[in-house]
Scaffold this active site. Structure first.
Site, short mmCIF file in Angstrom:
data_model
loop_
_atom_site.label_atom_id
_atom_site.label_comp_id
_atom_site.label_asym_id
_atom_site.label_seq_id
_atom_site.Cartn_x
_atom_site.Cartn_y
_atom_site.Cartn_z
N ASP A 249 0.83 -1.20 0.00
CA ASP A 249 0.00 0.00 0.00
C ASP A 249 0.87 1.25 0.00
O ASP A 249 2.07 1.20 0.26
CB ASP A 249 -0.91 0.01 1.23
CG ASP A 249 -0.13 -0.09 2.54
OD1 ASP A 249 0.82 -0.89 2.60
OD2 ASP A 249 -0.45 0.65 3.49
N ASP A 250 0.24 2.38 -0.27
CA ASP A 250 0.89 3.70 -0.23
C ASP A 250 2.14 3.74 -1.11
O ASP A 250 3.17 4.30 -0.72
CB ASP A 250 1.24 4.09 1.21
CG ASP A 250 -0.01 4.23 2.07
OD1 ASP A 250 -1.12 4.31 1.50
OD2 ASP A 250 0.11 4.26 3.30
N ILE A 251 2.03 3.13 -2.28
CA ILE A 251 3.12 3.18 -3.26
C ILE A 251 2.52 3.49 -4.63
O ILE A 251 1.30 3.41 -4.82
CB ILE A 251 3.91 1.86 -3.33
CG1 ILE A 251 2.98 0.71 -3.77
CG2 ILE A 251 4.58 1.55 -2.00
CD1 ILE A 251 3.70 -0.58 -4.06
#
Length: 850
Positions: A249-251
């Protein structure tokens, strides 16, 4: 049933030692001094002890001890066979207690239920057959910002065991070996700390999940990176970790970290899903499947927050090994509700078993707030239908326990979950004898984005105080405020005393007190300020202006202290936010009401800014009426940043004056911006462009505004200083102030702001006087003088038509009110008595009758 001094325990060779340790603690706390342990099923010894009026405790389920089944049969209670994992049977009667889990975890949970039942040292006979609805129940330490300490994590693991939660995901963003340095092995000293966490988790029957996040730099197709992942996992396996996750996540999934991935997978969402599935499948095959006893691999997809199908989700659904569990946050990063239908849809769209990563009570996006309300908005079927839920907690570990308690309660038995009852139980569990004080504190830090999304209302903080305030205002308007004021004052007193009670009663939990300290102080100060507000308004109701003015001073002092408190946030120092949308609006409304009674316009502008604060130059200083003080930002404004005021309600506005910059940093102003206003905070009307430090502008005829702001439309290198931000209404009177003794803010003596101050630099000498001049002569009903302190005396005079002065009375104390009999005049003078103290005047109010 009373626990005697000597107790016999019957255990098996497989009895869980951690469950047994809890049982021993319970028995000793209930009065036992000697515990005789028997291994096996020595029924003769058991019968003899029972016959002597003793107590025999059987500990262990079918896989742990054969003796417990005999005890349950004697009690005519069925065993735990057939229950889900973690289920147990606990029964007691006629000198026998039996704890039998379907597995060792179930026996451990039975021990903790025994602890709850024997809190007083005595119990009635009972039989309990209990089991969890959700297979996985726990917490994911996945927030950004200040990390939990090692001691925090150890205490959390004990708490999870005690509240029958069985999962902790280690995913702190502060650990560089999880993200930026994911390929590197841990240094021995850090690996030892992780080993301690794993051991403590094991003792509490908590599954310790290690979550490695390689997405910032991983090359999905690289054999070397796959090997690095497996090697890292092996180092954790060697210290006892049996559960692993690979969050992605958060990429960005539109940018590859290596050319080889572009060549192998192509581009777009489908390519990203295929690449991630490729890597996860290799880890599943080469590590998880190769390690008997490993739990199922977990992942957080890059698209983790919705149900819309996509090429990325299709790739995961069709290519990712079905053994892998997918984590999902619900519809939205923070989901107001999660329904059973949505849970089923998530399982369908991802094609895998779903574990919910629930972003409550996490506060890394709003670190000036504590989120102490209960877990709400999740349908019961969610917990039973999916693999489970892990709650993402706050930066404040101890304070997180309130919400964690309630989420664990929900996950155990969602059909019977009562959020209010669970919340009260959580407070009692954390605070013990000072639970009432913690309840007052928690309900003034109650609301959250989850609550607002779930209810559709803007905020629900302070659910007890809010209706008390409504009742008080209504009673005051109807002319019978005494009872409502008494009810409100009792609660405000509880707010003001709660911090002290908690600091005394929770001294054994210094971590909770340390991490909540600023919020505790603020709640106490808001309680004090609120009590003074009630007394102020009641004094005005009784016509006692002197007492009202004195109470107003105490109110403002407490309010300023509350608003001067600062906590560090991701956006710089911020005022902690307690009693959100309740306390400050009430205090401002009370001050505005009181000021109108004194004869002032009653406008209470509140500062607004998207910028942080440099040192102690608070936003409140740009509305304090003193140009010598100022708000100072902690960085340069960027495009979209704004600074302004909130008038509380939309009202007619006529003029605005703004002074930015200061002598030592004259360029600290908005160099490219726009002055604009709005009635609702959404639709804005531009007044003029901003390129200079001093702004003076008229609003269009008929303009109404609640918000007025200067918004930056460009970038600059200079920070921002705002000395004063003043908005006038069409009814705001304007005065000119002249006179002596000299002072740095002479105009403050009649600027329609009782919080600003004219402070003379010296005591008066003969002939010194302060003159307030209106724009035109009008009939004058009375003159009110609000002095900061008693001591300076003066004759209060009004000018007659011939230009002479006529004395209408004396000013001697803090509050002076003198009738003027309707004399037509445009000037009021304070002719100072020589000597004494230097005058301090908050406001001279000529109350013209029309």
């Amino acid at each position: 049933m009373t626990v005697p001094r000597t107790v016999v325990e019957v255990v098996g060779r497989g009895t869980d030692p951690f469950a047994l340790a809890v049982v021993d603690q319970v028995l000793r706390a209930a009065g036992a001094t000697t515990i005789v342990k028997l291994t096996g099923d020595d029924q003769a010894t058991v019968d003899r002890d029972r016959g002597n009026g003793g107590l025999v405790v059987f500990v262990g389920g079918p896989a742990e001890s054969g003796a417990t089944a005999l005890a349950l049969a004697a009690l005519r209670v069925n065993g735990p066979e057939g229950l889900p994992g973690g289920g147990y049977v606990l029964a007691a009667d006629r000198g026998v207690i039996a704890l039998s889990g379907v597995d060792t975890t179930g026996t451990f949970y039975a021990a903790h239920s025994l602890r709850q039942l024997f809190v007083s040292g005595k119990s009635r006979a009972f039989a309990i057959r209990d089991w969890p609805a959700a297979a996985l129940r726990g917490v994911i330490e996945g927030f950004y910002g200040a990390p939990w300490s090692h001691a925090d994590r150890l205490a959390q693991l004990d708490f999870y065991g005690r509240t029958k939660q069985n999962m902790y995901v280690y995913s702190p963003k502060d650990d560089p070996f999880l993200r930026a340095r994911w390929r590197d092995q841990y240094p021995p000293e850090q690996l030892e700390l992780l080993s301690q966490l794993v051991s403590r988790a094991t003792a509490n029957h908590v599954e310790f999940t290690y979550a490695l996040s390689p997405g910032l730099s991983v090359c999905y197709s690289s054999d070397a990176d796959k090997t690095a992942l497996v090697t890292k996992f092996q180092s954790l396996w060697d210290i006892g970790v049996r559960s692993f996750a690979i969050p992605l996540d958060d990429i960005s999934y539109t940018r590859w970290n290596c050319d080889a991935d572009a060549a192998k997978f192509g581009s777009g969402g489908a390519a990203a899903g295929a690449a991630q599935a490729f890597l996860l499948n290799r880890v599943q095959q080469d590590f998880i499947a190769a390690h008997p006893g490993a739990e199922r691999l977990q992942t957080v997809p890059t698209e983790y927050y919705d149900l819309a199908d996509s090429p990325y989700k299709t790739a995961l659904r069709t290519q990712l090994d079905k053994a892998v569990i997918v984590e999902w946050t619900g519809v939205g990063v923070i989901a107001g509700r999660i329904t059973e239908k949505e849970a089923r849809q998530a399982k369908e769209v991802f094609g895998h078993d779903i574990l919910i990563w629930d972003n409550y009570p996490v506060n890394d996006y709003i670190t000036e707030r504590l989120l102490l309300g209960p877990y709400i908005g999740r349908e019961p079927g969610v917990a039973k239908y999916l693999s489970g839920i892990t709650a993402n907690p706050m930066v404040q570990a101890e304070a997180s326990k309130i919400a964690e308690f309630t989420s664990g309660d929900f996950l155990w038995n969602p059909d019977r979950y009562d959020p209010d009852a669970s919340w009260l139980a959580a407070i009692a569990d954390l605070a013990g004898p000072v639970a009432p004080a913690l309840k007052v504190f928690a309900e003034n830090n109650y609301s959250s984005l989850l609550v607002r999304l779930e209810t559709g209302k803007p905020d629900l903080d302070s659910p007890v105080l809010r209706p008390l305030l409504t009742a008080f205002w209504s009673a005051l308007e109807n002319g019978n405020p005494r009872d409502a004021a008494a009810n409100l004052s009792r609660y405000l007193t509880a707010m003001s005393t709660a911090p002290g009670e908690l600091r005394r009663g929770m001294a054994s939990n210094p971590k909770f007190l340390a991490e909540t300290g600023p919020w505790l102080d603020q709640v106490g100060l808001y309680g004090q300020a609120g009590d003074h507000a009630v007394k102020m308004l009641l004094a005005q109701f009784d016509g006692d202006g002197a007492k009202a003015w004195a109470e107003r001073g105490e109110l403002v002092t407490a309010l300023k202290r509350a608003q001067a408190i600062r906590v560090e946030t991701s956006r710089g120092p911020r005022n902690p936010s307690t009693c959100t949308d309740v306390c400050v609006p009430f205090l401002n409304s009370a001050l505005a009401t009181a000021d109108r009674w004194f004869g002032l316009p009653g406008i209470r502008p509140q500062p607004t800014t998207s910028l942080g604060t440099y040192t102690d130059h608070l936003p409140e200083r740009m509305v304090d009426g003193d140009p010598a003080t100022y708000y100072w930002s902690d960085r340069a404004p960027r495009s979209g940043d704004a600074v302004g005021i909130d008038l509380g309600t939309a009202q007619p506005v006529s003029h605005v004056d703004i002074a930015m910059g200061k002598p030592t940093s004259p360029d600290d102003f908005v160099h490219d911006g726009v002055l604009e206003y709005s009635a609702d905070g959404e639709h804005w009307t531009a007044v003029k462009t901003v390129t200079e430090p001093v702004i003076s502008a008229d609003f269009p005829d008929g303009a109404k505004a609640r918000y007025v702001r200067v918004r930056s439309t460009g970038t600059q290198i200079f920070w921002l200083v705002v000395r004063e931000f003043t908005v006038s209404t069409p009814d705001s009177p304007r005065y000119t102030v002249t006179g002596t003794p000299a002072g740095p803010n002479l105009a403050a003596a009649a600027d329609n702001n009782a919080d600003s101050m004219y402070e003379a630099a010296s005591p008066p000498v003969p002939g010194d006087a302060l003159v307030v001049t209106a724009t035109t002569p009008k009939p004058l009903g009375k003159v009110v003088v609000l002095a900061a302190e008693a001591g300076a005396g003066a004759d209060v005079q009004i000018a007659d038509a011939a230009g002479g002065w006529h004395t209408i009375g004396r000013m001697d104390g803090g509050y002076t009110e003198l009738p003027a009999q309707g004399a037509v005049t445009d000037r009021v003078r304070l002719l100072w008595t020589p000597g004494g103290v230097a005058p301090k005047i908050a406001e001279v109010i000529p109350a013209f009758t029309r």
